[in-house]
Design a protein around this motif. Sequence first.
Motif, PDB file in Angstrom:
ATOM      1  N   ALA A 189      51.995  -7.072   8.442  1.00 59.08           N
ATOM      2  CA  ALA A 189      50.969  -7.669   7.697  1.00 59.08           C
ATOM      3  C   ALA A 189      51.558  -9.106   6.899  1.00 59.08           C
ATOM      4  N   VAL A 190      52.391  -8.365   5.995  1.00 60.38           N
ATOM      5  CA  VAL A 190      52.787  -8.403   4.921  1.00 60.38           C
ATOM      6  C   VAL A 190      54.493  -9.083   5.276  1.00 60.38           C
ATOM      7  N   SER A 191      54.852  -8.968   6.013  1.00 59.98           N
ATOM      8  CA  SER A 191      56.222  -8.951   6.316  1.00 59.98           C
ATOM      9  C   SER A 191      55.948 -10.976   7.302  1.00 59.98           C
ATOM     10  N   ASP A 192      54.337 -10.735   7.912  1.00 62.96           N
ATOM     11  CA  ASP A 192      54.016 -12.155   8.887  1.00 62.96           C
ATOM     12  C   ASP A 192      53.791 -12.927   7.638  1.00 62.96           C
ATOM     13  N   TYR A 193      53.332 -12.332   6.325  1.00 68.81           N
ATOM     14  CA  TYR A 193      52.789 -13.583   5.106  1.00 68.81           C
ATOM     15  C   TYR A 193      53.967 -13.946   4.640  1.00 68.81           C
ATOM     16  N   HIS A 234      64.751   4.864   0.482  1.00 69.30           N
ATOM     17  CA  HIS A 234      65.092   4.377   1.318  1.00 69.30           C
ATOM     18  C   HIS A 234      63.965   3.783   1.616  1.00 69.30           C
ATOM     19  N   SER A 235      63.271   3.617   1.457  1.00 67.82           N
ATOM     20  CA  SER A 235      62.474   2.545   2.557  1.00 67.82           C
ATOM     21  C   SER A 235      62.567   1.245   1.765  1.00 67.82           C
ATOM     22  N   VAL A 236      62.845   1.501   0.297  1.00 61.85           N
ATOM     23  CA  VAL A 236      62.914  -0.368  -0.691  1.00 61.85           C
ATOM     24  C   VAL A 236      64.548  -0.620   0.883  1.00 61.85           C
ATOM     25  N   GLU A 237      65.032   0.070   0.526  1.00 59.56           N
ATOM     26  CA  GLU A 237      66.634   0.178   1.086  1.00 59.56           C
ATOM     27  C   GLU A 237      66.349  -0.852   2.268  1.00 59.56           C
ATOM     28  N   LYS A 238      65.564  -0.428   3.052  1.00 63.12           N
ATOM     29  CA  LYS A 238      65.416  -0.936   4.604  1.00 63.12           C
ATOM     30  C   LYS A 238      64.320  -1.882   4.583  1.00 63.12           C
ATOM     31  N   VAL A 239      63.478  -2.412   3.772  1.00 59.42           N
ATOM     32  CA  VAL A 239      63.359  -3.557   3.202  1.00 59.42           C
ATOM     33  C   VAL A 239      63.907  -4.668   2.870  1.00 59.42           C
ATOM     34  N   LEU A 240      64.566  -4.375   2.470  1.00 59.72           N
ATOM     35  CA  LEU A 240      65.623  -5.010   1.067  1.00 59.72           C
ATOM     36  C   LEU A 240      66.268  -5.880   2.109  1.00 59.72           C
ATOM     37  N   ALA A 241      67.006  -5.321   3.727  1.00 62.63           N
ATOM     38  CA  ALA A 241      67.808  -5.352   4.251  1.00 62.63           C
ATOM     39  C   ALA A 241      67.305  -5.941   5.215  1.00 62.63           C
ATOM     40  N   TRP A 242      66.077  -5.974   5.711  1.00 63.72           N
ATOM     41  CA  TRP A 242      65.451  -6.795   6.814  1.00 63.72           C
ATOM     42  C   TRP A 242      65.491  -7.848   5.269  1.00 63.72           C
ATOM     43  N   HIS A 243      64.480  -7.883   4.715  1.00 61.18           N
ATOM     44  CA  HIS A 243      64.819  -9.489   3.484  1.00 61.18           C
ATOM     45  C   HIS A 243      65.196 -10.603   3.381  1.00 61.18           C
ATOM     46  N   VAL A 265      55.431  -3.742  -2.351  1.00 60.76           N
ATOM     47  CA  VAL A 265      54.134  -2.801  -1.154  1.00 60.76           C
ATOM     48  C   VAL A 265      54.485  -2.479   0.132  1.00 60.76           C
ATOM     49  N   MET A 266      55.482  -2.651   1.060  1.00 59.73           N
ATOM     50  CA  MET A 266      56.098  -2.998   2.319  1.00 59.73           C
ATOM     51  C   MET A 266      56.286  -1.540   2.763  1.00 59.73           C
ATOM     52  N   ALA A 267      57.691  -0.854   1.050  1.00 57.64           N
ATOM     53  CA  ALA A 267      58.343   0.028   0.901  1.00 57.64           C
ATOM     54  C   ALA A 267      57.183   1.368   1.048  1.00 57.64           C
ATOM     55  N   SER A 268      56.338   0.492   0.258  1.00 57.89           N
ATOM     56  CA  SER A 268      55.495   1.843  -0.383  1.00 57.89           C
ATOM     57  C   SER A 268      54.128   2.242   0.508  1.00 57.89           C
ATOM     58  N   THR A 269      53.953   1.927   1.662  1.00 58.62           N
ATOM     59  CA  THR A 269      53.602   2.631   3.107  1.00 58.62           C
ATOM     60  C   THR A 269      53.899   3.172   4.385  1.00 58.62           C
ATOM     61  N   PRO A 270      53.918   3.787   4.871  1.00 58.15           N
ATOM     62  CA  PRO A 270      54.421   4.334   5.554  1.00 58.15           C
ATOM     63  C   PRO A 270      53.356   4.077   6.961  1.00 58.15           C
ATOM     64  N   ARG A 271      52.353   3.061   6.735  1.00 62.99           N
ATOM     65  CA  ARG A 271      51.479   2.261   7.683  1.00 62.99           C
ATOM     66  C   ARG A 271      52.621   1.381   8.681  1.00 62.99           C
ATOM     67  N   THR A 272      53.054   1.351   9.980  1.00 63.15           N
ATOM     68  CA  THR A 272      53.544   0.189  10.490  1.00 63.15           C
ATOM     69  C   THR A 272      52.281  -1.038  10.428  1.00 63.15           C
ATOM     70  N   SER A 273      51.081  -1.138  10.943  1.00 63.70           N
ATOM     71  CA  SER A 273      50.009  -2.519  10.962  1.00 63.70           C
ATOM     72  C   SER A 273      50.100  -3.339   9.830  1.00 63.70           C
ATOM     73  N   ILE A 274      50.573  -2.701   8.088  1.00 60.12           N
ATOM     74  CA  ILE A 274      49.928  -3.547   6.938  1.00 60.12           C
ATOM     75  C   ILE A 274      51.734  -3.681   6.437  1.00 60.12           C
ATOM     76  N   LYS A 275      52.910  -2.759   7.059  1.00 59.26           N
ATOM     77  CA  LYS A 275      54.261  -3.832   7.583  1.00 59.26           C
ATOM     78  C   LYS A 275      54.591  -5.204   7.876  1.00 59.26           C
ATOM     79  N   PRO A 301      65.015 -16.610  -3.726  1.00 62.93           N
ATOM     80  CA  PRO A 301      66.201 -15.456  -4.128  1.00 62.93           C
ATOM     81  C   PRO A 301      65.511 -14.528  -4.488  1.00 62.93           C
ATOM     82  N   CYS A 302      65.295 -12.851  -4.643  1.00 62.31           N
ATOM     83  CA  CYS A 302      64.861 -11.794  -4.892  1.00 62.31           C
ATOM     84  C   CYS A 302      65.887 -10.776  -5.163  1.00 62.31           C
TER      85      CYS A 302
END
Length: 890
Positions: A826-830, A720-729, A814-824, A737-738
């Motif tokens: 950081a990866v999204s900023d990258y 479900h976390s992957v699903e949310k991250v993919l929707a964001w992307h 990586v974004m989907a695997s971590t529960p920490r918002t700060s890491i999510k 492409p992804c």
Amino acid sequence: MPAKVNTSTKSSQGLTVITTHINADFDAFGSMLAAKKLYPDALVVFPGSQEKNLRDFFVKSMVYLYDIAKIKDLDLNAVRRLILVDTRQASRIGNFAGIVHRPGLEVHIYDHHPPMPDDISGSVEVTQITGATVTILTKILREKEIPITPEEATIIALGLYEDTGSFTFTSTTEDDYLAAAYLLSKGADLNVVSDIVTREMTPEQVRLLNDMIEGVTHRTISGIDVAVTTVSCDTYIGDFAFLVHKLKDIQNLDVLFALASMENRVYMVARSRLSGVDVGEIAMAFGGGGHPSAASATIRGQTLIQVEEKLFVFLNQFVNPSQLARDLMSAPAISVEPSVPLKKAHDLLTRYNVNVLVVLEPDNPLGTISRQVIEKAIHHKLKHVPVREYMTSDVDTVNPDAPLSEIQEKIIGNQQRLLPVVENGRLLGVITRTDLLNVLVSEPARIPEFAVDTMEWGANVRERRIDKFLRERLPEEIIELLMSVGSVADSLGYDAYAVGGFVRDIFLYLENLDTDIVIEGDGIEFAKALSASLGGRVRAHEKFKTAVVILPNGRKIDVATARLEYYKSPGALPTVEMGSIKLDLYRRDFTINTLAIRLNPGKFGTLIDFFGAQKDLKRRVIRVLHNLSFVEDPTRVFRAVRFEQRFGFRIGKLTAALIENAVRMDFFRQLSGRRLFSELRQILEEDRPIMALHRLHEYNLLKVIHRKIVYKSAMEALLHSVEKVLAWHNLLFLEEPCRQWMVYLLALTRSFDQESATALCDRLELTLRHRKILIHEKTNAEECLKWMTSQRILKNSDLYKKLHPFHTETLLYVMASTPRTSIKRAVSDYITTLRSTETLLNGNYLKEIGFKPGPIFREILDSLLDARLNGEVETLHDEVEFVQKNWKVG
């Protein structure tokens, strides 16, 4: 009819009550009114609801003046005499059913329906087969010279006209006409009768009738065309029988069964013009009743689907007129030449799963040879002997117009297991013992469904024109393209059909313009002709007899030759041979994918349904066509789950059991990794694949991919976390492409070490670039995630260096695997900013200001990039100063 009926109005003690059936119509009410003339002191009581037309009549007329009591005000224990009119079934009289067998109760019955096993017995029974019960009571009133008013005559006449269809139903008798004449003589007002009987429909009834018209399907039962329509309504809509009669007249149907699910009941109304179909007998099987030509039933506790399934069982049981050989035969027949060795003939039996071969030379049947004979000959080392040496040449044949009696005599009387159907010396098809058995018994025999010589599906082929519907659903350019396909096929003497998902999705109201065409003929020759006609080009595949026509605008048309497929082993690719459209559709995975649309001129837009696809689309169910489907091609298991979740369908009960069997028998072990990966990838590319993965888990299918893939709550949360991250992307609308499937696959392998990941890649036969991501990049990404978790502050330059080696799919994992918002974050900023960061200065500038090319360039540019990432420089001037401050030219 008894010569004398005691209608004394006083029973020994207690009340006399006149009643009828629930959902009373005008015949029921008219009969109650007539009975009231015979029993003046009786109470008239409805046992329950009345049909809407009758209820409206009550409101608009003076009928309230008649002495009608409410059942809730009646003490049933006080009833000593019960007068039943227009029924004699306990199941249709509501609460009165509780007293009909009470000792001491006197029951009088007046009814025009045929007798049924569960009929109530009465001390007085006045029954006669007429068009309406009011006919019987009118005759008694006339004989007893009991006066009736014009208003009473009008109400009684309403019942007579309604139940006889204004004297058009085949159940109308001479006595009905005599009753009408008598009622007219007593002042019956035909203007009132006409206004009510030929009433206008309400908007709700118009919508319901339209649904009934669109839902009509045709089933050939023992050679008789039976029309069936099913509808569902959230609320009750009255006068369903009136709408059924309208539908019968509109479409000029000989036999019609209409099923309507309203509130918590299923209502069945049936009409028949044919002596071979007694709808009253069939309604009786559902607990209803009626006449051979008109009947009804109300069914509780069953779904619409269950009632429809039972209806076809009863139709097969009760409809048994003679059939002709052409109606029963299967075609084409599987045949062998007389010179073929017995070993090759045995291979044919195994390939097509049949037990008898017709021996032909060239088109003329010389005899038959059975599996038992061939296997015994091979056992005796005679496999190279030609078929003609051991075939049975004394074989009876029939012409296509042979009746059922002749077929039965030749198959059963002569103990002949297969009967060739021959016309002008040419074999048209064969009739097997199973084909005959399916007609003679109430239900089709439970036989292996894959046997070509025992397919019972084809006898029930449904055809209807949908060209208007196609024009509503498809763009004009596609319609023109399909018509061109039909015209080119026709010029070659071939039949062309649109098939597969293209047709399925038309009925599911989904956009799918990927056009699949099947040709009864040489598909490659047709593709070349079509390409020449439309100015396209062709890619042909001789082995599979398929081709792709690529049009000037880039649109592709997939063309296939109507073919048989057989499998040399479970999981193998199919071997292809020429066949008919019926056999081509039979090779497909699920019934919902077996619809075909004729495209030839004159037949354009004719929908063909051999295998009940329309019904399964309507029921939203996934069903295989035969019991060996998953043995032949285990990948169909994954497709079943994918289609179930994509369309919101359900997998049928038998199909689900066959999936479980395929898992137990491990038919997937011979499945190539490439084919397994293809099916898994398609599931992971669906819009929302999580439910499909959950279903794979329920069927224990994830272990087929790898035993370490375990679907538990933690895995589901990650998905479900992957699903949310993919929707964001996806909302970023980036050009890069992804591969969605890769992100989900990384999540599925979260617990894998490198050894397990390598084994999975080997099993799925993944390419080198995919292996690098799943084995090495995933491991490095998980180490990177541990590092990020340990850092209190993440500098952009450090983040860039850690994340830069990873593909987008790995970053999203990586974004989907971590529960920490700060890491999510950081990866999204990258992904959104840092990854695309570049310095404004380059090597050319460094040379211009005097730096010599060498390792110093990399050192300067890397440091400059770090400074830009960390916000230490912003402009070109900032970069120049940064370089001049930290390095000296020399």
